[in-house]
Design a protein around this motif. Structure first.
Motif, PDB file in Angstrom:
ATOM      1  N   ARG A  31       0.843  -1.205   0.000  1.00  0.00           N
ATOM      2  CA  ARG A  31       0.000   0.000   0.000  1.00  0.00           C
ATOM      3  C   ARG A  31       0.877   1.254   0.000  1.00  0.00           C
ATOM      4  O   ARG A  31       0.600   2.224  -0.697  1.00  0.00           O
ATOM      5  CB  ARG A  31      -0.925   0.007   1.221  1.00  0.00           C
ATOM      6  N   ILE A  32       1.940   1.242   0.800  1.00  0.00           N
ATOM      7  CA  ILE A  32       2.861   2.382   0.866  1.00  0.00           C
ATOM      8  C   ILE A  32       3.519   2.617  -0.493  1.00  0.00           C
ATOM      9  O   ILE A  32       3.590   3.750  -0.972  1.00  0.00           O
ATOM     10  CB  ILE A  32       3.909   2.166   1.979  1.00  0.00           C
ATOM     11  N   ASP A  33       3.962   1.534  -1.128  1.00  0.00           N
ATOM     12  CA  ASP A  33       4.595   1.650  -2.450  1.00  0.00           C
ATOM     13  C   ASP A  33       3.607   2.172  -3.496  1.00  0.00           C
ATOM     14  O   ASP A  33       3.981   2.983  -4.351  1.00  0.00           O
ATOM     15  CB  ASP A  33       5.163   0.305  -2.893  1.00  0.00           C
ATOM     16  N   ALA A  34       2.365   1.708  -3.436  1.00  0.00           N
ATOM     17  CA  ALA A  34       1.349   2.178  -4.391  1.00  0.00           C
ATOM     18  C   ALA A  34       1.083   3.668  -4.204  1.00  0.00           C
ATOM     19  O   ALA A  34       0.939   4.413  -5.181  1.00  0.00           O
ATOM     20  CB  ALA A  34       0.058   1.374  -4.230  1.00  0.00           C
ATOM     21  N   PHE A  35       1.047   4.119  -2.949  1.00  0.00           N
ATOM     22  CA  PHE A  35       0.847   5.545  -2.681  1.00  0.00           C
ATOM     23  C   PHE A  35       2.032   6.350  -3.201  1.00  0.00           C
ATOM     24  O   PHE A  35       1.852   7.409  -3.813  1.00  0.00           O
ATOM     25  CB  PHE A  35       0.649   5.782  -1.179  1.00  0.00           C
ATOM     26  N   ALA A  36       3.240   5.845  -3.000  1.00  0.00           N
ATOM     27  CA  ALA A  36       4.440   6.519  -3.500  1.00  0.00           C
ATOM     28  C   ALA A  36       4.399   6.634  -5.016  1.00  0.00           C
ATOM     29  O   ALA A  36       4.729   7.684  -5.584  1.00  0.00           O
ATOM     30  CB  ALA A  36       5.692   5.771  -3.050  1.00  0.00           C
ATOM     31  N   ALA A  37       3.978   5.569  -5.685  1.00  0.00           N
ATOM     32  CA  ALA A  37       3.906   5.579  -7.148  1.00  0.00           C
ATOM     33  C   ALA A  37       2.845   6.574  -7.620  1.00  0.00           C
ATOM     34  O   ALA A  37       3.049   7.287  -8.610  1.00  0.00           O
ATOM     35  CB  ALA A  37       3.582   4.180  -7.667  1.00  0.00           C
ATOM     36  N   CYS A  38       1.755   6.646  -6.915  1.00  0.00           N
ATOM     37  CA  CYS A  38       0.661   7.547  -7.289  1.00  0.00           C
ATOM     38  C   CYS A  38       1.028   9.011  -7.086  1.00  0.00           C
ATOM     39  O   CYS A  38       0.691   9.860  -7.907  1.00  0.00           O
ATOM     40  CB  CYS A  38      -0.576   7.187  -6.467  1.00  0.00           C
ATOM     41  N   GLN A  43      10.374   9.114  -1.010  1.00  0.00           N
ATOM     42  CA  GLN A  43      11.398   9.301   0.013  1.00  0.00           C
ATOM     43  C   GLN A  43      11.777   7.934   0.596  1.00  0.00           C
ATOM     44  O   GLN A  43      10.909   7.091   0.867  1.00  0.00           O
ATOM     45  CB  GLN A  43      10.861  10.236   1.111  1.00  0.00           C
ATOM     46  N   TRP A  44      13.067   7.724   0.826  1.00  0.00           N
ATOM     47  CA  TRP A  44      13.570   6.412   1.226  1.00  0.00           C
ATOM     48  C   TRP A  44      12.912   5.871   2.485  1.00  0.00           C
ATOM     49  O   TRP A  44      12.740   4.660   2.631  1.00  0.00           O
ATOM     50  CB  TRP A  44      15.089   6.436   1.386  1.00  0.00           C
ATOM     51  N   ILE A  45      12.524   6.735   3.408  1.00  0.00           N
ATOM     52  CA  ILE A  45      11.945   6.261   4.670  1.00  0.00           C
ATOM     53  C   ILE A  45      10.602   5.547   4.452  1.00  0.00           C
ATOM     54  O   ILE A  45      10.152   4.800   5.295  1.00  0.00           O
ATOM     55  CB  ILE A  45      11.823   7.410   5.694  1.00  0.00           C
ATOM     56  N   HIS A  46      10.024   5.758   3.262  1.00  0.00           N
ATOM     57  CA  HIS A  46       8.762   5.099   2.915  1.00  0.00           C
ATOM     58  C   HIS A  46       8.974   3.855   2.045  1.00  0.00           C
ATOM     59  O   HIS A  46       8.243   2.876   2.210  1.00  0.00           O
ATOM     60  CB  HIS A  46       7.843   6.059   2.154  1.00  0.00           C
ATOM     61  N   VAL A  47       9.948   3.913   1.118  1.00  0.00           N
ATOM     62  CA  VAL A  47      10.006   2.868   0.091  1.00  0.00           C
ATOM     63  C   VAL A  47      11.277   2.018   0.065  1.00  0.00           C
ATOM     64  O   VAL A  47      11.297   0.965  -0.569  1.00  0.00           O
ATOM     65  CB  VAL A  47       9.781   3.481  -1.313  1.00  0.00           C
ATOM     66  N   ASP A  48      12.341   2.431   0.723  1.00  0.00           N
ATOM     67  CA  ASP A  48      13.582   1.656   0.701  1.00  0.00           C
ATOM     68  C   ASP A  48      13.665   0.830   1.991  1.00  0.00           C
ATOM     69  O   ASP A  48      14.189   1.273   3.019  1.00  0.00           O
ATOM     70  CB  ASP A  48      14.785   2.594   0.568  1.00  0.00           C
ATOM     71  N   VAL A  49      13.150  -0.381   1.914  1.00  0.00           N
ATOM     72  CA  VAL A  49      13.019  -1.231   3.099  1.00  0.00           C
ATOM     73  C   VAL A  49      14.372  -1.497   3.753  1.00  0.00           C
ATOM     74  O   VAL A  49      14.507  -1.387   4.984  1.00  0.00           O
ATOM     75  CB  VAL A  49      12.306  -2.562   2.729  1.00  0.00           C
ATOM     76  N   GLU A  50      15.373  -1.843   2.975  1.00  0.00           N
ATOM     77  CA  GLU A  50      16.690  -2.179   3.539  1.00  0.00           C
ATOM     78  C   GLU A  50      17.345  -0.961   4.191  1.00  0.00           C
ATOM     79  O   GLU A  50      17.881  -1.057   5.294  1.00  0.00           O
ATOM     80  CB  GLU A  50      17.593  -2.789   2.470  1.00  0.00           C
ATOM     81  N   GLY A  59      13.049   1.675  12.713  1.00  0.00           N
ATOM     82  CA  GLY A  59      13.404   0.287  12.482  1.00  0.00           C
ATOM     83  C   GLY A  59      12.887  -0.291  11.173  1.00  0.00           C
ATOM     84  O   GLY A  59      12.968  -1.492  10.946  1.00  0.00           O
ATOM     85  N   GLY A  60      12.330   0.545  10.345  1.00  0.00           N
ATOM     86  CA  GLY A  60      11.792   0.098   9.060  1.00  0.00           C
ATOM     87  C   GLY A  60      11.047   1.241   8.397  1.00  0.00           C
ATOM     88  O   GLY A  60      11.082   2.378   8.871  1.00  0.00           O
ATOM     89  N   THR A  61      10.369   0.922   7.323  1.00  0.00           N
ATOM     90  CA  THR A  61       9.643   1.958   6.594  1.00  0.00           C
ATOM     91  C   THR A  61       8.383   2.379   7.346  1.00  0.00           C
ATOM     92  O   THR A  61       7.851   1.635   8.180  1.00  0.00           O
ATOM     93  CB  THR A  61       9.248   1.472   5.178  1.00  0.00           C
ATOM     94  N   ILE A  62       7.952   3.592   7.037  1.00  0.00           N
ATOM     95  CA  ILE A  62       6.715   4.135   7.612  1.00  0.00           C
ATOM     96  C   ILE A  62       5.834   4.656   6.480  1.00  0.00           C
ATOM     97  O   ILE A  62       6.316   5.010   5.403  1.00  0.00           O
ATOM     98  CB  ILE A  62       6.984   5.271   8.623  1.00  0.00           C
TER      99      ILE A  62
END
Length: 154
Positions: A31-38, A43-50, A59-62
């Protein structure tokens, strides 16, 4: 939702009352990735899991704040904030929004809605203000609190 006697003409009786609480909804990485694409907000804090696992204080994406805000409408509709006898309910805007706690990928959220006011605007229109509290399962503080406005058409 099935609040007894909840109709356009009786909205005033419900001012100050909680209208209901939605079901939990999962805010996963998909869902987060779809929102980012839309939206183009990658921003990395949302989509770059590693990277988020390594560098984020969470401790991970938000989820994006605006993603969490966008969930309010469908969750409020699930509760039934538009009375069944209204012909339509239109988004009229926001009075106040405060983002309080980040929603971590994989968390579940729900919306708790209270009717703050119902102002007759004439011509079969009523402007309603609700306070929406987006709760995060297992967290003490909500993700956000927002006052939303909707124009009901009778």
């Amino acid at each position: 939702m099935s609040l007894e006697n909840y109709r356009v003409e009786t909205l005033g009786d419900f001012v100050g009352r909680e209208l209901g609480v939605s079901e939990w909804v999962l805010v996963d990485q998909e869902r987060i990735d779809a929102f980012a694409a839309c939206t183009g907000d990658r921003q990395w804090i949302h989509v770059d899991v590693e990277r988020a696992k390594r560098e984020s204080p969470f401790g991970g994406t938000i989820a994006h704040g605006y993603l969490t805000l966008s969930l309010l409408a469908s969750l409020a509709m699930e509760i039934g904030i538009v009375p069944k006898d209204a012909a339509a309910g239109l988004n009229y805007g926001l009075d106040k929004v405060r983002f309080m706690t980040p929603v971590k990928a994989g968390a579940r959220v729900r919306n708790r809605v209270t009717l703050e006011s119902a102002e007759n605007k004439g011509g079969g229109r009523v402007l309603v203000k609700t306070t929406n509290t987006l709760e995060i399962e297992g967290e003490d503080k909500p993700a956000l609190v927002a006052q939303t406005l909707a124009m009901l058409i009778a």
